[in-house]
Design an enzyme around this catalytic site. Structure first.
Site, short mmCIF file in Angstrom:
data_model
loop_
_atom_site.label_atom_id
_atom_site.label_comp_id
_atom_site.label_asym_id
_atom_site.label_seq_id
_atom_site.Cartn_x
_atom_site.Cartn_y
_atom_site.Cartn_z
N TYR A 108 2.66 -9.40 14.36
CA TYR A 108 1.43 -9.50 15.32
C TYR A 108 1.69 -10.98 15.63
O TYR A 108 2.41 -11.79 15.53
CB TYR A 108 0.20 -9.51 14.48
CG TYR A 108 -0.58 -8.58 13.65
CD1 TYR A 108 -1.40 -7.45 14.25
CD2 TYR A 108 -0.25 -8.17 12.54
CE1 TYR A 108 -1.93 -7.24 14.31
CE2 TYR A 108 -0.43 -7.03 12.04
CZ TYR A 108 -1.48 -6.62 12.43
OH TYR A 108 -2.27 -5.39 11.66
N TYR A 147 4.46 -3.32 7.98
CA TYR A 147 4.96 -4.30 6.97
C TYR A 147 4.61 -4.82 6.27
O TYR A 147 3.32 -4.49 5.16
CB TYR A 147 4.64 -5.95 8.64
CG TYR A 147 2.77 -5.38 8.81
CD1 TYR A 147 2.41 -6.75 7.31
CD2 TYR A 147 1.75 -4.68 9.49
CE1 TYR A 147 0.64 -6.19 7.79
CE2 TYR A 147 0.92 -4.88 9.60
CZ TYR A 147 0.28 -5.35 8.68
OH TYR A 147 -0.99 -5.49 8.26
N ARG A 157 2.00 -2.52 4.72
CA ARG A 157 1.29 -1.56 5.07
C ARG A 157 1.74 -0.62 6.19
O ARG A 157 2.80 -0.73 7.18
CB ARG A 157 0.14 -2.56 6.47
CG ARG A 157 -0.61 -3.66 5.55
CD ARG A 157 -1.69 -3.68 4.63
NE ARG A 157 -2.12 -1.88 4.54
CZ ARG A 157 -3.22 -1.93 5.75
NH1 ARG A 157 -4.16 -3.01 6.79
NH2 ARG A 157 -4.09 -0.80 5.78
N HIS A 160 -0.67 1.30 11.44
CA HIS A 160 -2.32 1.05 11.90
C HIS A 160 -2.67 0.84 12.95
O HIS A 160 -2.47 -0.94 13.33
CB HIS A 160 -2.80 0.76 9.98
CG HIS A 160 -2.93 -0.36 10.27
ND1 HIS A 160 -1.65 -1.50 9.48
CD2 HIS A 160 -3.46 -1.90 10.70
CE1 HIS A 160 -2.27 -2.45 9.34
NE2 HIS A 160 -2.93 -2.77 9.47
N HIS A 162 -6.11 -1.64 14.08
CA HIS A 162 -7.78 -2.00 13.68
C HIS A 162 -8.62 -1.93 14.93
O HIS A 162 -7.82 -1.55 16.68
CB HIS A 162 -7.50 -3.12 13.72
CG HIS A 162 -6.61 -4.33 12.70
ND1 HIS A 162 -7.50 -4.66 11.13
CD2 HIS A 162 -5.36 -4.60 12.34
CE1 HIS A 162 -5.62 -4.44 10.44
NE2 HIS A 162 -5.05 -4.48 10.98
#
Lengths: 237, 180
Positions: A108, A147, A157, A160, A162
């Protein structure tokens, strides 16, 4: 004079379709979720209204975040066609959708993310737009990478995306995550599997569909987001 | 005849990576909209958000929703919508800093029909699988939402010192939250 006011009815949700509040193996949840029982309150206009016209308050970014001109993000190009509905199946148009995701390597752009994976200078990973009159929005992006979560037991995770959706009224506000079909990490993910009902978990997974015409160079997914609330039309003197 | 209702999508945590650019400059100042001043008395609301052990929560998202100075919501469900202040949207967003503090500038809300003046709050952060909702009041009074709170916990929803509203997610002095 007779005027028509659109009112929304919010009913309790089936708890099995919503995530547990305290998730085993997700270390922060025991410190942050209330110990006291949540309180029921009578619905009033205050909770059954909500912000309208948020484009006056926040900057929209559009839905194409895979690149601009020659500055293309690295990764598998995907095209997402999504729709926001209420519990009656009625479209929720003109509402603010904020999306954020990791890049193709699972990183991110955020001060909280460490350097486990490389940033992509051409990918910020945030789209912000309004749904159209039929509740639809489209995103052009790259598929996010998996990640590792900073626990010591190997939890990763799955890929995905958000979503934060404002909705028509205060009580229909939703923050959720969308997953991808066929990902082996889905079956192990503590957050996805915090939702007890299998059919409800399935609805958090996008559907892969055959591309029709444009875009010819992207995998195409469809996804449906259902906000709380049913409509009632009240007549007021 | 009504169709069967669709099932609302499952919530999920906002996580630790909500984009900083979504905390727009000015999103925590409700007193101005497109360069024009809202009507009413400008006030400042601030507070600290902590978890069970008292540790402050950084990077926690706070959103508020409220009526304007006349007690009107800028929303089609409010029968008085036509009288809503065009320069007041009623919504704000802030994130907590390293000490767990948030801050809003807003207009003191009027009393909506059947309610005491109040401001709706919601908080979202990593570790919270669902949004937590509460409300801040200016004084104790005959309000249906405040009366839904056990008397011993009502003071936790009343702002102090013009205007401080601290939020404790869990533990001693835990803020009352609502299950809607």
């Amino acid at each position: 004079m007779l005027s028509i006011a659109v009112t929304t009815i919010i009913q309790p949700r089936d708890e099995r379709t919503q995530p547990a509040r305290i998730v085993p193996g997700y270390p922060q949840t025991p410190w942050r979720n209330p110990r006291q029982p949540l309180l029921r309150r009578p619905p009033t206009l205050s909770e059954l209204t909500g912000p309208v016209g948020l484009a006056q308050r926040v900057g929209l970014l559009g839905g194409d975040i895979a690149g601009h001109g020659e500055r293309q993000a690295i990764g598998q190009l995907i095209h997402l066609r999504a729709r926001v509905l209420d519990e009656d199946g009625a479209p929720v148009g003109g509402t603010l959708v904020e999306m954020w995701q990791a890049n193709a390597a699972g990183r991110y752009i955020h001060p909280n993310d460490d350097d486990h994976a490389p940033p992509d200078p051409n990918f910020y990973g945030a789209a912000r737009l309004l749904t159209d009159a039929s509740g639809c929005f489209e995103l052009r992006t790259v598929k996010p990478g998996a990640y590792p979560v900073p626990t010591r037991d190997g939890w990763w995770r799955p890929p995905h995306v958000h979503f934060s959706v404002v909705g028509k009224v205060w009580l229909s506000r939703l923050v959720t995550q969308m997953y991808f079909p066929g990902e082996p990490l889905n079956a192990q993910d503590r957050l996805l599997n915090a939702v007890p009902d299998a059919a409800a978990r399935e609805r958090l997974v996008a559907q892969h569909v055959a591309p029709t015409g444009d875009p010819h160079n992207a995998l195409v997914f469809e996804h449906q987001i259902v906000l709380r609330g049913r409509s009632a039309t009240a007549q007021q003197q | 005849m009504r169709r069967a209702a669709l099932i609302p999508t499952g919530e999920a945590t906002v996580g630790p990576f909500f984009p900083p650019r979504y905390i727009d400059a000015g999103a925590n100042d409700l007193t101005m909209l497109d360069g024009r001043k809202a009507k009413g008395e400008p006030i400042e609301i601030h507070g600290r958000v902590v978890q069970e052990d008292g540790a402050p929560l950084e990077n926690l998202l706070v959103e508020i929703w409220q009526a304007d100075a006349g007690g009107v919501y800028r929303h089609p469900a409010d029968p008085r919508e036509a009288q809503a202040d065009p320069d007041f949207l009623g919504w704000g967003r802030a994130a907590t800093d390293g000490q767990g503090n948030y801050r809003f500038r807003t207009i003191r809300p009027g009393a909506p029909a059947g309610r005491a003046p109040h401001i709706n709050f919601m908080v979202m952060c990593s570790g919270l699988m669902r949004i937590l909702k509460t409300a801040m009041f200016f004084e104790d009074g005959n309000d249906p939402v405040l009366l839904a709170v056990p008397p011993s916990r009502r003071s936790l929803l009343i702002a102090k010192n013009q205007y401080e509203f601290n939020i404790r997610l869990r533990g001693k002095g835990e803020t009352p939250f609502f299950d809607d």
